[in-house]
Design a protein around this motif. Structure first.
Motif, PDB file in Angstrom:
ATOM      1  N   ALA A 109      67.438 -11.918  36.171  1.00  0.00           N
ATOM      2  CA  ALA A 109      66.968 -11.705  37.542  1.00  0.00           C
ATOM      3  C   ALA A 109      65.733 -12.535  37.886  1.00  0.00           C
ATOM      4  O   ALA A 109      65.190 -12.412  38.981  1.00  0.00           O
ATOM      5  CB  ALA A 109      66.645 -10.222  37.733  1.00  0.00           C
ATOM      6  N   CYS A 110      65.299 -13.383  36.978  1.00  0.00           N
ATOM      7  CA  CYS A 110      64.062 -14.139  37.159  1.00  0.00           C
ATOM      8  C   CYS A 110      64.130 -15.046  38.398  1.00  0.00           C
ATOM      9  O   CYS A 110      65.092 -15.782  38.579  1.00  0.00           O
ATOM     10  CB  CYS A 110      63.798 -14.979  35.920  1.00  0.00           C
ATOM     11  SG  CYS A 110      62.262 -15.923  36.039  1.00  0.00           S
ATOM     12  N   PRO A 111      63.090 -14.997  39.232  1.00  0.00           N
ATOM     13  CA  PRO A 111      63.082 -15.833  40.430  1.00  0.00           C
ATOM     14  C   PRO A 111      62.660 -17.293  40.163  1.00  0.00           C
ATOM     15  O   PRO A 111      62.724 -18.123  41.074  1.00  0.00           O
ATOM     16  CB  PRO A 111      62.059 -15.135  41.326  1.00  0.00           C
ATOM     17  CG  PRO A 111      61.116 -14.472  40.371  1.00  0.00           C
ATOM     18  CD  PRO A 111      61.964 -14.080  39.190  1.00  0.00           C
ATOM     19  N   ALA A 112      62.264 -17.604  38.937  1.00  0.00           N
ATOM     20  CA  ALA A 112      61.847 -18.989  38.637  1.00  0.00           C
ATOM     21  C   ALA A 112      63.028 -19.929  38.893  1.00  0.00           C
ATOM     22  O   ALA A 112      64.175 -19.573  38.643  1.00  0.00           O
ATOM     23  CB  ALA A 112      61.391 -19.100  37.193  1.00  0.00           C
ATOM     24  N   PRO A 113      62.741 -21.130  39.371  1.00  0.00           N
ATOM     25  CA  PRO A 113      63.811 -22.089  39.653  1.00  0.00           C
ATOM     26  C   PRO A 113      64.651 -22.416  38.409  1.00  0.00           C
ATOM     27  O   PRO A 113      65.835 -22.669  38.496  1.00  0.00           O
ATOM     28  CB  PRO A 113      63.086 -23.340  40.150  1.00  0.00           C
ATOM     29  CG  PRO A 113      61.674 -22.945  40.377  1.00  0.00           C
ATOM     30  CD  PRO A 113      61.423 -21.652  39.699  1.00  0.00           C
ATOM     31  N   SER A 114      64.028 -22.391  37.255  1.00  0.00           N
ATOM     32  CA  SER A 114      64.722 -22.687  35.997  1.00  0.00           C
ATOM     33  C   SER A 114      64.196 -21.718  34.944  1.00  0.00           C
ATOM     34  O   SER A 114      63.013 -21.375  34.945  1.00  0.00           O
ATOM     35  CB  SER A 114      64.426 -24.129  35.581  1.00  0.00           C
ATOM     36  OG  SER A 114      64.794 -24.324  34.236  1.00  0.00           O
TER      37      SER A 114
END
Length: 144
Positions: A109-114
């Motif tokens: 679920a991480c919102p980081a782009p990568s």
């Protein structure tokens, strides 16, 4: 005296006859006789099979189970220290798996782009590289 035919034992215990024969070879159970070619068991074998099943579920080897359930008087000699040690091992495994689960959920679920840009995911990678993230313990292959 009530005796159980091998077919009745397999039905009531939910194990195949091959497992009963294997347990006999290991000295975990013993028939009390035969009727024709069919093994006959004392009804107490069902409790012994339940103890074996519990031990297998807890991850004990058949040799460890044998040390706990095979005694000259037929009564189980359950090693409380072995049980406590296994419970401690399960606690450690549960904690490790909880951390791994939480890390994977975060990564999913991480919102980081990568994922490589995610600090949490990076920590998980570093822990895995250092051997801190353990794969679930595989028990020895179960014999019949």
């Amino acid at each position: 005296m009530t005796q159980l035919d091998i077919a009745e034992v397999t039905h009531r215990a939910g194990v195949p006859a091959s497992t009963l024969r294997f347990y006999e070879e290991k000295g975990l159970i013993a028939p009390i006789g035969r009727r024709g070619l069919r093994r006959q068991y004392d009804p107490a074998v069902l409790e012994r099979l339940a103890l074996i099943a519990l031990g297998r579920t807890a991850g004990f080897s058949l040799d460890e189970i044998a040390r706990m359930v095979v005694a000259p008087d037929g009564l189980p000699r359950i090693d409380r220290q072995m049980l406590a040690a296994r419970a401690d091992e399960l606690d450690r495994t549960i904690r490790e798996l909880g951390v791994l689960r939480d890390s994977l959920r975060h990564a999913a679920a991480c919102p980081a782009p990568s994922h490589v840009e995610c600090p949490t995911f990076r920590r998980l990678l570093e822990a895995a590289a250092a051997g801190a993230v353990k794969t679930p313990r595989k028990t020895a292959p179960r014999s019949p």
